[in-house]
Design an enzyme around this catalytic site. Structure first.
Site, PDB file in Angstrom:
ATOM      1  N   HIS A 136      -1.933  -5.952   1.340  1.00 20.00           N
ATOM      2  CA  HIS A 136      -3.201  -6.552   1.118  1.00 20.00           C
ATOM      3  C   HIS A 136      -2.986  -8.047   0.762  1.00 20.00           C
ATOM      4  O   HIS A 136      -2.032  -8.117   0.155  1.00 20.00           O
ATOM      5  CB  HIS A 136      -3.871  -5.915   0.086  1.00 20.00           C
ATOM      6  N   ASN A 142      -2.458  -0.207   7.199  1.00 21.46           N
ATOM      7  CA  ASN A 142      -1.655  -1.495   7.585  1.00 21.46           C
ATOM      8  C   ASN A 142      -0.550  -1.871   6.816  1.00 21.46           C
ATOM      9  O   ASN A 142       0.017  -3.025   6.876  1.00 21.46           O
ATOM     10  CB  ASN A 142      -2.615  -2.736   8.124  1.00 21.46           C
ATOM     11  N   ARG A 192       3.037  -6.469   8.710  1.00 22.15           N
ATOM     12  CA  ARG A 192       2.181  -5.361   9.183  1.00 22.15           C
ATOM     13  C   ARG A 192       2.636  -4.777  10.652  1.00 22.15           C
ATOM     14  O   ARG A 192       2.618  -3.413  11.049  1.00 22.15           O
ATOM     15  CB  ARG A 192       0.675  -5.919   9.401  1.00 22.15           C
ATOM     16  N   THR A 209      -4.799  -7.678  10.353  1.00 21.26           N
ATOM     17  CA  THR A 209      -5.007  -6.264   9.754  1.00 21.26           C
ATOM     18  C   THR A 209      -4.972  -5.016  10.737  1.00 21.26           C
ATOM     19  O   THR A 209      -4.708  -3.881  10.276  1.00 21.26           O
ATOM     20  CB  THR A 209      -6.437  -6.294   9.170  1.00 21.26           C
ATOM     21  N   LYS A 229       0.973  -1.150   0.079  1.00 14.56           N
ATOM     22  CA  LYS A 229      -0.049  -0.058  -0.081  1.00 14.56           C
ATOM     23  C   LYS A 229       0.802   1.233   0.000  1.00 14.56           C
ATOM     24  O   LYS A 229       1.963   1.322   0.292  1.00 14.56           O
ATOM     25  CB  LYS A 229      -0.886  -0.053   1.259  1.00 14.56           C
TER      26      LYS A 229
END
Length: 253
Positions: free
Chosen positions: A179, A176, A162, A148, A68
């Site tokens: 994915h 976080n 994460r 998550t 991300k």
């Protein structure tokens, strides 16, 4: 059991979707990471036990993985972790999604309170999208990235990605960092979302594909190590070779 066709995933077909920004096609990916500038070095990690190599069919899974926006600067580092853990990158793209594209991808989450925050976050900068391959790939990737909730991950699963890279922020924390597809059905749909030319069939990866994979992924590093072993001619070749493999992996940490 449904699986993705390995040969189709390895083809270099440009997706039909016209993304707002495609960093690879525009050759801008060199500037994506302002922390690391070295290219990915794929390690050679065996995906199978010796007994499995004697079977006529080895089932391999594929999953969609995303880095991300907040941590794309660690792209190379994360790719090396992927390879060390035995994941093979079959496809990769670097994109900057529009809000409508992000909403479409996460449409199953529209009823969640964090949905607006999620769309804003994912569309705020470039993401790196992968099709990963490995035995039990979906569960293995979810295990590697962790829960998550970043705060929960840092407390209970501190060695997950994460926990290491995720950011705790706001009432609805969505930063976080990663994915991963939740199951095979989701993986198929998500892979087709980003790579619509990837074919899906009902065939499992057969032993010929497995042998080809092992030769393509494993043999280059092993061959290099054997050459070094011959040059060094150590008293304990097996122990020396093991240490050489470990030092090779440490160089890409």
């Amino acid at each position: 059991m449904t699986s993705l066709n390995c040969s189709s995933l390895s083809s270099n077909v440009i997706p039909e979707r016209k993304w707002s920004i495609n960093y690879i096609q525009n050759k801008q990916f060199q500037n994506l990471s302002d922390i690391e500038s070295y290219s990915t070095l794929y390690s050679n990690v065996s995906l199978f036990d010796e007994s499995e190599l004697n079977e006529q069919c080895v089932v391999i899974e594929y999953t969609l993985a995303i880095i991300k926006p907040s941590i794309t600067k660690y792209m190379y580092k994360i790719e090396n972790i992927m390879s060390q853990k035995g994941f093979v990158i079959k496809k990769k793209d670097i994109l900057h999604l529009r809000k409508e594209e992000t909403s479409d991808f996460y449409r199953e989450h529209t009823s969640e309170l964090y949905f607006t925050n999620l769309v804003e976050y994912i569309s705020s900068g470039p993401i790196v999208v992968y099709v990963l391959m490995k035995k039990n790939c979906i569960d293995e990737w979810k295990r590697l990235i962790g829960p998550t909730n970043v705060k929960y991950a840092k407390k209970n699963f501190p060695f997950t990605l994460r926990a290491k890279y995720g950011i705790e922020s706001g009432n609805f924390p969505v930063k976080n960092g990663f994915h991963g597809s939740s199951n095979r059905h989701a993986a198929q749909n998500e892979i087709l979302f980003f790579f619509p030319n990837s074919e899906i069939d009902d065939n499992n990866l057969n032993i010929d594909d497995t042998i080809e994979f092992l030769q393509e992924i494993m043999m280059p590093t092993i061959s290099k190590g054997l050459v070094e072993l011959y040059k060094e001619d150590p008293n304990d070749p097996l122990r020396w070779f093991g240490k050489w493999l470990l030092s090779t992996n440490s160089m890409i940490n």
